[in-house]
Design a protein around this motif. Structure first.
Motif, PDB file in Angstrom:
ATOM      1  N   ILE A 244       0.828  -1.204   0.000  1.00 37.62           N
ATOM      2  CA  ILE A 244       0.000   0.000   0.000  1.00 37.62           C
ATOM      3  C   ILE A 244       0.863   1.256   0.000  1.00 37.62           C
ATOM      4  O   ILE A 244       0.500   2.276  -0.599  1.00 37.62           O
ATOM      5  CB  ILE A 244      -0.953  -0.011   1.208  1.00 37.62           C
ATOM      6  CG1 ILE A 244      -1.767  -1.310   1.218  1.00 37.62           C
ATOM      7  CG2 ILE A 244      -1.887   1.195   1.166  1.00 37.62           C
ATOM      8  CD1 ILE A 244      -2.657  -1.470   2.427  1.00 37.62           C
ATOM      9  N   GLY A 245       2.011   1.197   0.659  1.00 41.37           N
ATOM     10  CA  GLY A 245       2.882   2.369   0.722  1.00 41.37           C
ATOM     11  C   GLY A 245       3.402   2.791  -0.642  1.00 41.37           C
ATOM     12  O   GLY A 245       3.403   3.988  -0.971  1.00 41.37           O
ATOM     13  N   LEU A 246       3.804   1.826  -1.461  1.00 39.46           N
ATOM     14  CA  LEU A 246       4.350   2.159  -2.772  1.00 39.46           C
ATOM     15  C   LEU A 246       3.279   2.756  -3.688  1.00 39.46           C
ATOM     16  O   LEU A 246       3.516   3.749  -4.369  1.00 39.46           O
ATOM     17  CB  LEU A 246       4.965   0.917  -3.424  1.00 39.46           C
ATOM     18  CG  LEU A 246       6.234   0.367  -2.756  1.00 39.46           C
ATOM     19  CD1 LEU A 246       6.703  -0.897  -3.445  1.00 39.46           C
ATOM     20  CD2 LEU A 246       7.349   1.414  -2.762  1.00 39.46           C
ATOM     21  N   ILE A 247       2.089   2.162  -3.687  1.00 37.88           N
ATOM     22  CA  ILE A 247       1.035   2.711  -4.537  1.00 37.88           C
ATOM     23  C   ILE A 247       0.586   4.083  -4.035  1.00 37.88           C
ATOM     24  O   ILE A 247       0.249   4.968  -4.812  1.00 37.88           O
ATOM     25  CB  ILE A 247      -0.170   1.734  -4.638  1.00 37.88           C
ATOM     26  CG1 ILE A 247      -1.165   2.250  -5.691  1.00 37.88           C
ATOM     27  CG2 ILE A 247      -0.874   1.573  -3.317  1.00 37.88           C
ATOM     28  CD1 ILE A 247      -2.313   1.307  -5.950  1.00 37.88           C
ATOM     29  N   SER A 248       0.624   4.309  -2.714  1.00 39.63           N
ATOM     30  CA  SER A 248       0.263   5.614  -2.166  1.00 39.63           C
ATOM     31  C   SER A 248       1.272   6.675  -2.581  1.00 39.63           C
ATOM     32  O   SER A 248       0.898   7.821  -2.888  1.00 39.63           O
ATOM     33  CB  SER A 248       0.170   5.536  -0.636  1.00 39.63           C
ATOM     34  OG  SER A 248      -0.847   4.649  -0.228  1.00 39.63           O
ATOM     35  N   VAL A 254       0.797  12.038  -8.287  1.00 42.43           N
ATOM     36  CA  VAL A 254      -0.155  12.359  -9.348  1.00 42.43           C
ATOM     37  C   VAL A 254      -1.169  13.398  -8.904  1.00 42.43           C
ATOM     38  O   VAL A 254      -1.477  14.343  -9.639  1.00 42.43           O
ATOM     39  CB  VAL A 254      -0.883  11.074  -9.808  1.00 42.43           C
ATOM     40  CG1 VAL A 254      -1.973  11.407 -10.826  1.00 42.43           C
ATOM     41  CG2 VAL A 254       0.108  10.082 -10.386  1.00 42.43           C
ATOM     42  N   LEU A 255      -1.713  13.240  -7.691  1.00 42.25           N
ATOM     43  CA  LEU A 255      -2.765  14.133  -7.226  1.00 42.25           C
ATOM     44  C   LEU A 255      -2.218  15.552  -7.020  1.00 42.25           C
ATOM     45  O   LEU A 255      -1.199  15.736  -6.348  1.00 42.25           O
ATOM     46  CB  LEU A 255      -3.349  13.606  -5.913  1.00 42.25           C
ATOM     47  CG  LEU A 255      -4.066  12.253  -6.015  1.00 42.25           C
ATOM     48  CD1 LEU A 255      -4.509  11.785  -4.637  1.00 42.25           C
ATOM     49  CD2 LEU A 255      -5.254  12.343  -6.954  1.00 42.25           C
ATOM     50  N   PRO A 256      -2.879  16.559  -7.561  1.00 40.52           N
ATOM     51  CA  PRO A 256      -2.331  17.918  -7.533  1.00 40.52           C
ATOM     52  C   PRO A 256      -2.339  18.570  -6.163  1.00 40.52           C
ATOM     53  O   PRO A 256      -1.543  19.464  -5.897  1.00 40.52           O
ATOM     54  CB  PRO A 256      -3.252  18.689  -8.500  1.00 40.52           C
ATOM     55  CG  PRO A 256      -4.540  17.925  -8.476  1.00 40.52           C
ATOM     56  CD  PRO A 256      -4.153  16.482  -8.308  1.00 40.52           C
ATOM     57  N   GLY A 257      -3.223  18.161  -5.244  1.00 40.54           N
ATOM     58  CA  GLY A 257      -3.330  18.842  -3.962  1.00 40.54           C
ATOM     59  C   GLY A 257      -2.467  18.270  -2.862  1.00 40.54           C
ATOM     60  O   GLY A 257      -2.500  18.759  -1.736  1.00 40.54           O
ATOM     61  N   VAL A 258      -1.683  17.239  -3.156  1.00 37.96           N
ATOM     62  CA  VAL A 258      -0.885  16.583  -2.123  1.00 37.96           C
ATOM     63  C   VAL A 258       0.389  17.378  -1.858  1.00 37.96           C
ATOM     64  O   VAL A 258       1.183  17.626  -2.771  1.00 37.96           O
ATOM     65  CB  VAL A 258      -0.521  15.136  -2.541  1.00 37.96           C
ATOM     66  CG1 VAL A 258       0.362  14.482  -1.485  1.00 37.96           C
ATOM     67  CG2 VAL A 258      -1.789  14.317  -2.741  1.00 37.96           C
ATOM     68  N   GLU A 259       0.574  17.781  -0.609  1.00 35.10           N
ATOM     69  CA  GLU A 259       1.755  18.558  -0.240  1.00 35.10           C
ATOM     70  C   GLU A 259       2.788  17.727   0.501  1.00 35.10           C
ATOM     71  O   GLU A 259       3.941  18.131   0.621  1.00 35.10           O
ATOM     72  CB  GLU A 259       1.335  19.746   0.633  1.00 35.10           C
ATOM     73  CG  GLU A 259       0.377  20.720  -0.073  1.00 35.10           C
ATOM     74  CD  GLU A 259      -0.060  21.839   0.846  1.00 35.10           C
ATOM     75  OE1 GLU A 259       0.312  21.812   2.036  1.00 35.10           O
ATOM     76  OE2 GLU A 259      -0.778  22.749   0.376  1.00 35.10           O
ATOM     77  N   ALA A 260       2.411  16.567   1.011  1.00 39.34           N
ATOM     78  CA  ALA A 260       3.339  15.719   1.756  1.00 39.34           C
ATOM     79  C   ALA A 260       4.394  15.137   0.830  1.00 39.34           C
ATOM     80  O   ALA A 260       4.144  14.901  -0.358  1.00 39.34           O
ATOM     81  CB  ALA A 260       2.566  14.586   2.442  1.00 39.34           C
ATOM     82  N   THR A 261       5.581  14.919   1.373  1.00 38.47           N
ATOM     83  CA  THR A 261       6.640  14.286   0.598  1.00 38.47           C
ATOM     84  C   THR A 261       6.359  12.789   0.461  1.00 38.47           C
ATOM     85  O   THR A 261       5.530  12.221   1.176  1.00 38.47           O
ATOM     86  CB  THR A 261       8.000  14.479   1.281  1.00 38.47           C
ATOM     87  OG1 THR A 261       8.006  13.766   2.535  1.00 38.47           O
ATOM     88  CG2 THR A 261       8.279  15.958   1.534  1.00 38.47           C
ATOM     89  N   SER A 262       7.088  12.146  -0.444  1.00 36.49           N
ATOM     90  CA  SER A 262       6.907  10.705  -0.645  1.00 36.49           C
ATOM     91  C   SER A 262       7.235   9.936   0.629  1.00 36.49           C
ATOM     92  O   SER A 262       6.547   8.962   0.976  1.00 36.49           O
ATOM     93  CB  SER A 262       7.796  10.227  -1.800  1.00 36.49           C
ATOM     94  OG  SER A 262       7.426  10.856  -3.011  1.00 36.49           O
ATOM     95  N   LEU A 263       8.275  10.365   1.355  1.00 39.08           N
ATOM     96  CA  LEU A 263       8.643   9.692   2.597  1.00 39.08           C
ATOM     97  C   LEU A 263       7.555   9.858   3.648  1.00 39.08           C
ATOM     98  O   LEU A 263       7.215   8.902   4.369  1.00 39.08           O
ATOM     99  CB  LEU A 263       9.971  10.251   3.121  1.00 39.08           C
ATOM    100  CG  LEU A 263      10.486   9.624   4.434  1.00 39.08           C
ATOM    101  CD1 LEU A 263      10.701   8.117   4.261  1.00 39.08           C
ATOM    102  CD2 LEU A 263      11.772  10.308   4.888  1.00 39.08           C
ATOM    103  N   GLN A 264       6.982  11.057   3.749  1.00 44.93           N
ATOM    104  CA  GLN A 264       5.901  11.283   4.710  1.00 44.93           C
ATOM    105  C   GLN A 264       4.682  10.418   4.391  1.00 44.93           C
ATOM    106  O   GLN A 264       4.049   9.871   5.294  1.00 44.93           O
ATOM    107  CB  GLN A 264       5.515  12.766   4.709  1.00 44.93           C
ATOM    108  CG  GLN A 264       6.558  13.680   5.337  1.00 44.93           C
ATOM    109  CD  GLN A 264       6.239  15.153   5.134  1.00 44.93           C
ATOM    110  OE1 GLN A 264       5.575  15.529   4.157  1.00 44.93           O
ATOM    111  NE2 GLN A 264       6.715  15.998   6.045  1.00 44.93           N
ATOM    112  N   ILE A 265       4.363  10.289   3.107  1.00 40.84           N
ATOM    113  CA  ILE A 265       3.235   9.450   2.704  1.00 40.84           C
ATOM    114  C   ILE A 265       3.492   7.998   3.091  1.00 40.84           C
ATOM    115  O   ILE A 265       2.627   7.330   3.663  1.00 40.84           O
ATOM    116  CB  ILE A 265       2.990   9.569   1.188  1.00 40.84           C
ATOM    117  CG1 ILE A 265       2.484  10.971   0.841  1.00 40.84           C
ATOM    118  CG2 ILE A 265       1.991   8.517   0.711  1.00 40.84           C
ATOM    119  CD1 ILE A 265       2.388  11.236  -0.650  1.00 40.84           C
TER     120      ILE A 265
END
Length: 361
Positions: A244-248, A254-265
């Protein structure tokens, strides 16, 4: 308005169709493959060229491939084939994440999507023959042949040369007839060379998934197995985090409103995955289970909405409308994959344990 309807209809179809893969693996994944190949043509027919199409397409791909992977947990009886399948799936996911973070197209050639065609090959064989007929070496040859002779040329065509079949047929006069001739040759070889040499089928054509093992085909039995063998943090929990982490991370790019970094996600997914694992194990030990996948999803989704709301309240963060939509989307995605994984992982573990026991007796 018309263009928006077309776009969201295609996106909705690419979300809904994969949910049929666990019960109808071969026709459903072929449907996903066809829709994946046709969506850009559909958009262009309506004069629409979605921005960041490459990222959108990869995000849709990894969703239905993730569902297919959970379906293999549910359905695949050949443990050796599943191990190859697991490697191919996570190898591709890592490659897509690397592509999203770097933008380097050649990574998609190095990390080809062999998993998808291997899944199709297994299910095509399973539709007429018992997969347990063949061992690790056979399935490794199947995967290697798909990797070298199908996926590498295809990945080069799509991601390196960036060619489209429809455009090439239009722009290169000889390509269409050559493609048709090649398809006819392949069909002829399949009918007159391969088919006569195939072994006798073990059963008539099966497109639906095979019945589950009797000992674990009910929700109460899966809950009891999970209660007896599961832990809050174990190999299954770690696999689910990466699944789930990798797909997230991919969707976060892709999503324009996401401000979190990949590591935070990724770390957020890991945090909620562990909490879900603890709650799931607690519920299993209390004997709570739901036979309906829809009810299970509703419970998991509602639980995660509450958990996210509590975390947001404790951290005193305000949710703007766009950020709220993004958060709910991630919770929705997380809950679907968590529900499928948690329902099907005990089935796979039971098969592995049974095969190990039979090999030692």
């Amino acid at each position: 308005m018309g263009v928006d309807v077309v776009f969201w209809s295609v996106v909705l179809a690419r979300f809904v169709l994969p949910l049929f893969i666990p019960k109808y693996p071969l026709p459903a994944i072929i449907g996903c493959l066809v829709l994946d190949a046709a969506d850009q043509t559909i958009f262009q027919a309506f004069g629409f060229n979605p921005p960041f199409y490459q990222s959108y397409d990869k995000a849709m791909d990894v969703f239905y491939l993730s569902v297919a992977y959970t379906a293999s947990l549910r359905n695949w009886t050949n443990v050796s084939a599943f191990r190859i399948n697991r490697f191919l799936f996570f190898y591709r996911q890592i490659g897509v994440v690397a592509f999203e973070l770097s933008g380097l197209r050649w990574l998609l050639l190095v990390f080809p999507n062999t998993f998808e065609y291997f899944f199709i090959a297994y299910e095509a064989i399973r539709s007429r023959w018992n997969p347990l007929r063949w061992g690790f070496r056979f399935w490794l040859i199947v995967a290697g042949a798909i990797w070298v002779f199908i996926k590498l040329p295809q990945e080069y065509w799509v991601h390196i040369a960036q060619l489209d079949v429809t455009d090439t047929i239009r722009d290169v006069p000889w390509f269409g007839p050559a493609l048709a001739a090649g398809i006819l040759v392949l069909i002829s070889v399949a009918l007159f060379v391969v088919r006569p040499r195939l072994p006798q089928g073990d059963w008539s054509l099966r497109l639906a998934a095979d019945p589950l093992p009797v000992a674990i085909d009910e929700a109460t039995e899966r809950a009891a197995y999970h209660a007896a063998h599961g832990k809050v943090f174990d190999e299954a929990a770690l696999e689910k985090i990466f699944l789930i982490g990798l797909i997230s991370v991919i969707y976060g790019r892709v999503l324009p409103g996401v401000e979190a970094t990949s590591l935070q996600i990724f770390l957020s997914v890991a945090f909620y995955a562990i909490i879900n694992a603890a709650l799931g194990l607690w519920a299993a030990k209390r004997g709570n289970s739901w036979e309906s996948a829809g009810v299970s999803f509703a419970v998991v989704f509602a639980t995660n909405v509450v958990l996210v709301a509590i975390a947001d309240l404790l951290l005193s963060r305000g949710q703007g409308r766009l950020r709220l939509i993004d958060t709910l989307f991630f919770v929705f995605l997380f809950s679907i994959l968590t529900t499928l994984y948690d329902r099907y992982r005990p089935i796979h573990d039971y098969r592995v344990e049974t095969a190990r026991t039979e090999s030692t007796t």
